[in-house]
Design a protein around this motif. Sequence first.
Motif, mmCIF file in Angstrom:
data_model
loop_
_atom_site.group_PDB
_atom_site.id
_atom_site.type_symbol
_atom_site.label_atom_id
_atom_site.label_comp_id
_atom_site.label_asym_id
_atom_site.label_seq_id
_atom_site.Cartn_x
_atom_site.Cartn_y
_atom_site.Cartn_z
ATOM 1 N N VAL A 10 37.521 40.866 40.686
ATOM 2 C CA VAL A 10 37.412 40.094 39.445
ATOM 3 C C VAL A 10 37.199 38.639 39.862
ATOM 4 O O VAL A 10 38.138 37.946 40.253
ATOM 5 N N LEU A 11 35.966 38.217 39.813
ATOM 6 C CA LEU A 11 35.567 36.902 40.315
ATOM 7 C C LEU A 11 35.278 35.991 39.132
ATOM 8 O O LEU A 11 34.440 36.309 38.284
ATOM 9 N N PHE A 12 35.953 34.844 39.076
ATOM 10 C CA PHE A 12 35.808 33.979 37.912
ATOM 11 C C PHE A 12 35.866 32.512 38.309
ATOM 12 O O PHE A 12 36.349 32.153 39.385
ATOM 13 N N TYR A 13 35.372 31.674 37.404
ATOM 14 C CA TYR A 13 35.579 30.231 37.482
ATOM 15 C C TYR A 13 36.208 29.818 36.166
ATOM 16 O O TYR A 13 35.759 30.236 35.095
ATOM 17 N N SER A 14 37.261 29.024 36.218
ATOM 18 C CA SER A 14 37.951 28.598 35.008
ATOM 19 C C SER A 14 38.357 27.147 35.135
ATOM 20 O O SER A 14 39.008 26.775 36.114
ATOM 21 N N ARG A 15 37.987 26.344 34.172
ATOM 22 C CA ARG A 15 38.323 24.919 34.196
ATOM 23 C C ARG A 15 39.637 24.627 33.480
ATOM 24 O O ARG A 15 40.455 23.852 33.945
ATOM 25 N N HIS A 16 39.846 25.276 32.340
ATOM 26 C CA HIS A 16 41.031 24.973 31.529
ATOM 27 C C HIS A 16 41.957 26.174 31.348
ATOM 28 O O HIS A 16 42.943 26.070 30.629
ATOM 29 N N GLY A 17 41.628 27.297 31.962
ATOM 30 C CA GLY A 17 42.545 28.424 31.960
ATOM 31 C C GLY A 17 42.159 29.602 31.096
ATOM 32 O O GLY A 17 42.707 30.694 31.268
ATOM 33 N N SER A 18 41.232 29.425 30.146
ATOM 34 C CA SER A 18 40.887 30.528 29.246
ATOM 35 C C SER A 18 40.159 31.657 29.976
ATOM 36 O O SER A 18 40.475 32.837 29.779
ATOM 37 N N GLU A 31 43.572 48.062 36.429
ATOM 38 C CA GLU A 31 44.747 48.677 37.041
ATOM 39 C C GLU A 31 45.402 49.725 36.149
ATOM 40 O O GLU A 31 46.330 50.414 36.586
ATOM 41 N N SER A 32 44.884 49.881 34.919
ATOM 42 C CA SER A 32 45.349 50.989 34.079
ATOM 43 C C SER A 32 44.717 52.310 34.515
ATOM 44 O O SER A 32 45.144 53.381 34.064
ATOM 45 N N VAL A 33 43.706 52.231 35.391
ATOM 46 C CA VAL A 33 43.033 53.425 35.901
ATOM 47 C C VAL A 33 43.688 53.797 37.230
ATOM 48 O O VAL A 33 43.628 53.010 38.190
ATOM 49 N N PRO A 34 44.328 54.951 37.325
ATOM 50 C CA PRO A 34 44.970 55.346 38.585
ATOM 51 C C PRO A 34 43.975 55.343 39.737
ATOM 52 O O PRO A 34 42.841 55.807 39.601
ATOM 53 N N GLY A 35 44.402 54.784 40.864
ATOM 54 C CA GLY A 35 43.540 54.738 42.037
ATOM 55 C C GLY A 35 42.646 53.518 42.112
ATOM 56 O O GLY A 35 41.793 53.442 43.001
ATOM 57 N N CYS A 36 42.834 52.553 41.206
ATOM 58 C CA CYS A 36 42.028 51.332 41.225
ATOM 59 C C CYS A 36 42.922 50.099 41.256
ATOM 60 O O CYS A 36 43.911 50.023 40.522
ATOM 61 N N ASP A 37 42.574 49.146 42.103
ATOM 62 C CA ASP A 37 43.279 47.871 42.205
ATOM 63 C C ASP A 37 42.327 46.732 41.857
ATOM 64 O O ASP A 37 41.149 46.773 42.229
ATOM 65 N N ALA A 38 42.843 45.716 41.181
ATOM 66 C CA ALA A 38 42.063 44.517 40.876
ATOM 67 C C ALA A 38 42.353 43.442 41.917
ATOM 68 O O ALA A 38 43.498 43.231 42.302
ATOM 69 N N ARG A 39 41.305 42.783 42.386
ATOM 70 C CA ARG A 39 41.449 41.667 43.317
ATOM 71 C C ARG A 39 40.908 40.410 42.629
ATOM 72 O O ARG A 39 39.710 40.248 42.460
ATOM 73 N N LEU A 40 41.797 39.517 42.207
ATOM 74 C CA LEU A 40 41.407 38.293 41.515
ATOM 75 C C LEU A 40 41.000 37.223 42.517
ATOM 76 O O LEU A 40 41.755 36.905 43.441
ATOM 77 N N LEU A 76 32.519 44.939 40.496
ATOM 78 C CA LEU A 76 32.665 43.497 40.313
ATOM 79 C C LEU A 76 32.687 43.143 38.837
ATOM 80 O O LEU A 76 31.811 43.559 38.071
ATOM 81 N N ALA A 77 33.693 42.366 38.425
ATOM 82 C CA ALA A 77 33.719 41.723 37.113
ATOM 83 C C ALA A 77 33.515 40.229 37.332
ATOM 84 O O ALA A 77 34.270 39.610 38.090
ATOM 85 N N LEU A 78 32.495 39.671 36.710
ATOM 86 C CA LEU A 78 32.110 38.276 36.936
ATOM 87 C C LEU A 78 32.348 37.476 35.665
ATOM 88 O O LEU A 78 31.856 37.853 34.589
ATOM 89 N N GLY A 79 33.112 36.383 35.765
ATOM 90 C CA GLY A 79 33.439 35.598 34.585
ATOM 91 C C GLY A 79 33.237 34.112 34.778
ATOM 92 O O GLY A 79 33.540 33.559 35.840
ATOM 93 N N SER A 80 32.730 33.460 33.734
ATOM 94 C CA SER A 80 32.498 32.016 33.778
ATOM 95 C C SER A 80 32.573 31.455 32.376
ATOM 96 O O SER A 80 32.169 32.115 31.416
ATOM 97 N N PRO A 81 33.043 30.211 32.227
ATOM 98 C CA PRO A 81 32.888 29.547 30.934
ATOM 99 C C PRO A 81 31.409 29.260 30.674
ATOM 100 O O PRO A 81 30.595 29.269 31.598
ATOM 101 N N THR A 82 31.094 29.041 29.419
ATOM 102 C CA THR A 82 29.711 28.728 29.045
ATOM 103 C C THR A 82 29.398 27.265 29.320
ATOM 104 O O THR A 82 30.188 26.378 28.994
#
Length: 203
Positions: A10-18, A31-40, A76-82
């Motif tokens: 889980v790859l993200f950029y966050s300026r103010h926390g949202s 992590e609700s799926v058995p056998g899967c781990d999230a890496r922030l 991969l989950a990719l997140g960014s503010p607009t």
Amino acid sequence: MNTLPLTILVLFYSRHGSTRKMAEFIAQGIESVPGCDARLRTVPAVSPTIEASEADIPSDGAPYVELSDLKECAGLALGSPTRFGNMAAAMKYFLDGTSADWLSGTLSGKPAAVFTSTGSLHGGQESTLLTMMLPLLHHGMVIVGLPYSQPELMTTSSGGSPYGATHWAGLDGKNPISDESRKLAIALGKRLAETAQKLHQQT
């Protein structure tokens, strides 16, 4: 038989926390799926002043991403503010440095999902999600969205899209994440992890 858990980055950029909070809900779904781990993981800010530089290790929160994280992830989950209907420069800068992984196919065939947070309700959430998809498609990733079987897509007035999870943070960035946006972010993380499992079983 390999019983090691699948790592979903889980790859993200966050300026103010949202966006960071959205990333945490995505991770919860993974992590609700058995056998899967999230890496922030996050990316350092970039500056128009070329002498400015970030510390090697963030003072708090998720560590900075390394290219090895791309190799080790099953999705991969990719997140960014607009930023003017586009992803933030910090995320684009990191992706611009992944040419070697593009050439070697590090991410090819792995599932990906995208998420964003914006200051205004019509501030370009969907175009931001689409801009984040483009480099992932060039990497050969399989894009996972949110189907309308998620009832919150039809009722939300604060965020959410078939292209990915979104949040309306407000001009001061302090709007709480709505119940619909939270549920959609969790659902997206879960769907990404389930897709990663299915694809991994076929290899």
